[in-house]
Design an enzyme around this catalytic site. Structure first.
Site, PDB file in Angstrom:
ATOM      1  N   LYS A  13       0.830  -1.215   0.000  1.00  0.00           N
ATOM      2  CA  LYS A  13       0.000   0.000   0.000  1.00  0.00           C
ATOM      3  C   LYS A  13       0.863   1.263   0.000  1.00  0.00           C
ATOM      4  CE  LYS A  13      -2.478  -0.899   3.715  1.00  0.00           C
ATOM      5  NZ  LYS A  13      -2.046  -2.250   4.148  1.00  0.00           N
ATOM      6  N   ARG A  88     -10.194   0.535   9.084  1.00  0.00           N
ATOM      7  CA  ARG A  88      -9.763  -0.838   9.356  1.00  0.00           C
ATOM      8  C   ARG A  88     -10.814  -1.634  10.108  1.00  0.00           C
ATOM      9  NH1 ARG A  88      -3.851   0.191   9.084  1.00  0.00           N
ATOM     10  NH2 ARG A  88      -2.766  -1.784   9.272  1.00  0.00           N
ATOM     11  N   ARG A 127      11.403  -6.684   4.623  1.00  0.00           N
ATOM     12  CA  ARG A 127      11.368  -5.247   4.947  1.00  0.00           C
ATOM     13  C   ARG A 127      12.001  -4.991   6.318  1.00  0.00           C
ATOM     14  NH1 ARG A 127       5.558  -2.386   5.042  1.00  0.00           N
ATOM     15  NH2 ARG A 127       5.288  -3.417   7.042  1.00  0.00           N
ATOM     16  N   ARG A 133      11.414  -1.877  11.179  1.00  0.00           N
ATOM     17  CA  ARG A 133      10.184  -1.505  11.900  1.00  0.00           C
ATOM     18  C   ARG A 133       9.943  -2.468  13.052  1.00  0.00           C
ATOM     19  NH1 ARG A 133       4.881  -0.249   8.276  1.00  0.00           N
ATOM     20  NH2 ARG A 133       3.875  -1.398   9.950  1.00  0.00           N
ATOM     21  N   ARG A 144      -0.846  -9.261  13.089  1.00  0.00           N
ATOM     22  CA  ARG A 144      -1.419  -8.194  12.239  1.00  0.00           C
ATOM     23  C   ARG A 144      -2.254  -8.800  11.120  1.00  0.00           C
ATOM     24  NH1 ARG A 144       4.004  -5.551  10.952  1.00  0.00           N
ATOM     25  NH2 ARG A 144       2.941  -4.480   9.259  1.00  0.00           N
TER      26      ARG A 144
HETATM   27  P1  ADP Z   1       0.451  -2.349   8.014  1.00  0.00           P
HETATM   28  O1  ADP Z   1      -0.648  -2.085   7.044  1.00  0.00           O
HETATM   29  O2  ADP Z   1       1.704  -2.789   7.364  1.00  0.00           O
HETATM   30  O3  ADP Z   1       0.051  -3.239   9.180  1.00  0.00           O
HETATM   31  P2  ADP Z   1       0.311   0.408   9.009  1.00  0.00           P
HETATM   32  O4  ADP Z   1       1.497   1.282   8.919  1.00  0.00           O
HETATM   33  O5  ADP Z   1      -0.871   0.752   8.194  1.00  0.00           O
HETATM   34  O6  ADP Z   1       0.889  -1.019   8.692  1.00  0.00           O
HETATM   35  O7  ADP Z   1      -0.185   0.276  10.536  1.00  0.00           O
HETATM   36  C1  ADP Z   1       0.693  -0.077  11.580  1.00  0.00           C
HETATM   37  C2  ADP Z   1      -0.086  -0.194  12.888  1.00  0.00           C
HETATM   38  O8  ADP Z   1      -0.707   1.065  13.214  1.00  0.00           O
HETATM   39  C3  ADP Z   1      -1.253  -1.195  12.890  1.00  0.00           C
HETATM   40  O9  ADP Z   1      -0.829  -2.507  13.176  1.00  0.00           O
HETATM   41  C4  ADP Z   1      -2.138  -0.613  14.002  1.00  0.00           C
HETATM   42  O10 ADP Z   1      -1.650  -0.925  15.283  1.00  0.00           O
HETATM   43  C5  ADP Z   1      -1.976   0.892  13.814  1.00  0.00           C
HETATM   44  N1  ADP Z   1      -3.026   1.451  12.917  1.00  0.00           N
HETATM   45  C6  ADP Z   1      -2.808   2.050  11.708  1.00  0.00           C
HETATM   46  N2  ADP Z   1      -3.983   2.439  11.171  1.00  0.00           N
HETATM   47  C7  ADP Z   1      -4.958   2.077  12.042  1.00  0.00           C
HETATM   48  C8  ADP Z   1      -6.378   2.160  12.051  1.00  0.00           C
HETATM   49  N3  ADP Z   1      -7.052   2.705  11.032  1.00  0.00           N
HETATM   50  N4  ADP Z   1      -7.049   1.662  13.128  1.00  0.00           N
HETATM   51  C9  ADP Z   1      -6.401   1.118  14.153  1.00  0.00           C
HETATM   52  N5  ADP Z   1      -5.069   0.978  14.209  1.00  0.00           N
HETATM   53  C10 ADP Z   1      -4.342   1.449  13.168  1.00  0.00           C
END
Ligand code: ADP
Length: 190
Positions: A13, A88, A127, A133, A144
């Protein structure tokens, strides 16, 4: 254009978002990036978010909904935006619809990048070696992914019912995947 970029962690993404926002000149809004910035700055929000992110759990809806509400109200997002990592959960999607409805706006497209679990784990562990990270360790990635399949993926039917869902195969090269996304977006504009 108001877009949502959707897909499991590691689907690409972030990578595709950069290319889409370049070509379509729209604001890129990533809740993950915003939360990581808060963690880095050591704010109260950051401290709260970190406790969830480290475990691969979702940050509570109320928190992320508040962040998004403020962000999409900013000037650069008035005429369009691309959301990456939000919504989400069903309550997040409902809150977003409400925010947009109040100004007569709506989501034009949800682009869902489809990648299988095996490939996701492989990509994220790769990654981890490059970016380091903290939430990219194998246990956290698997959590996740579980959270995604249980809480986030069901949103696809929410948007399919609204007639805005577009699924794109995310297993090819970055260029291949961008080509597919680009053709979805070009069709929307035509
Ligand atoms: P990825 O899609 O690779 O898991 P992101 O960078 O989008 O990574 O998100 C990392 C973390 O941030 C998620 O695992 C969650 O803990 C938090 N997070 C991000 N966006 C949201 C959201 N919309 N609602 C709840 N938690 C979120």
């Amino acid at each position: 254009m108001r877009l949502i970029l959707f897909g499991p962690p590691g689907a690409g993404k972030g990578t595709q978002a950069v290319r889409i926002t370049q070509k379509y000149a729209t604001a890129h809004i990533s809740t993950g990036d915003m939360l990581r910035a808060a963690v880095k700055n050591g704010t109260e929000l950051g401290q709260l978010a970190k406790s969830y992110m480290d475990k691969g759990e979702l940050v509570p809806d109320g928190v992320v909904i508040g962040i998004i509400k403020d962000r999409i109200g900013e000037n650069d997002a008035k005429s369009g935006f691309m959301l990456d990592g939000f919504p989400r959960t069903v309550p997040q999607a409902e809150a977003l619809s409400e925010m947009l409805n109040s100004t007569g706006a709506s989501i034009d497209a949800v682009v869902s990048i489809e990648v299988n679990d095996e490939e996701i784990v492989k990509r994220i562990l790769e990654r981890q070696k490059i970016e380091g990270r903290e939430d990219d360790t194998e246990d956290v990635v698997r959590n996740r992914l579980k959270v995604y399949r249980n809480q986030t993926e069901p949103l696809k039917s929410y948007y399919a019912e609204e007639g805005v869902l577009h699924e794109v195969d995310g297993m090819g090269s970055i260029d291949d995947v961008f080509g597919k996304i680009d053709s979805v977006l070009a069709d929307l504009r035509a």
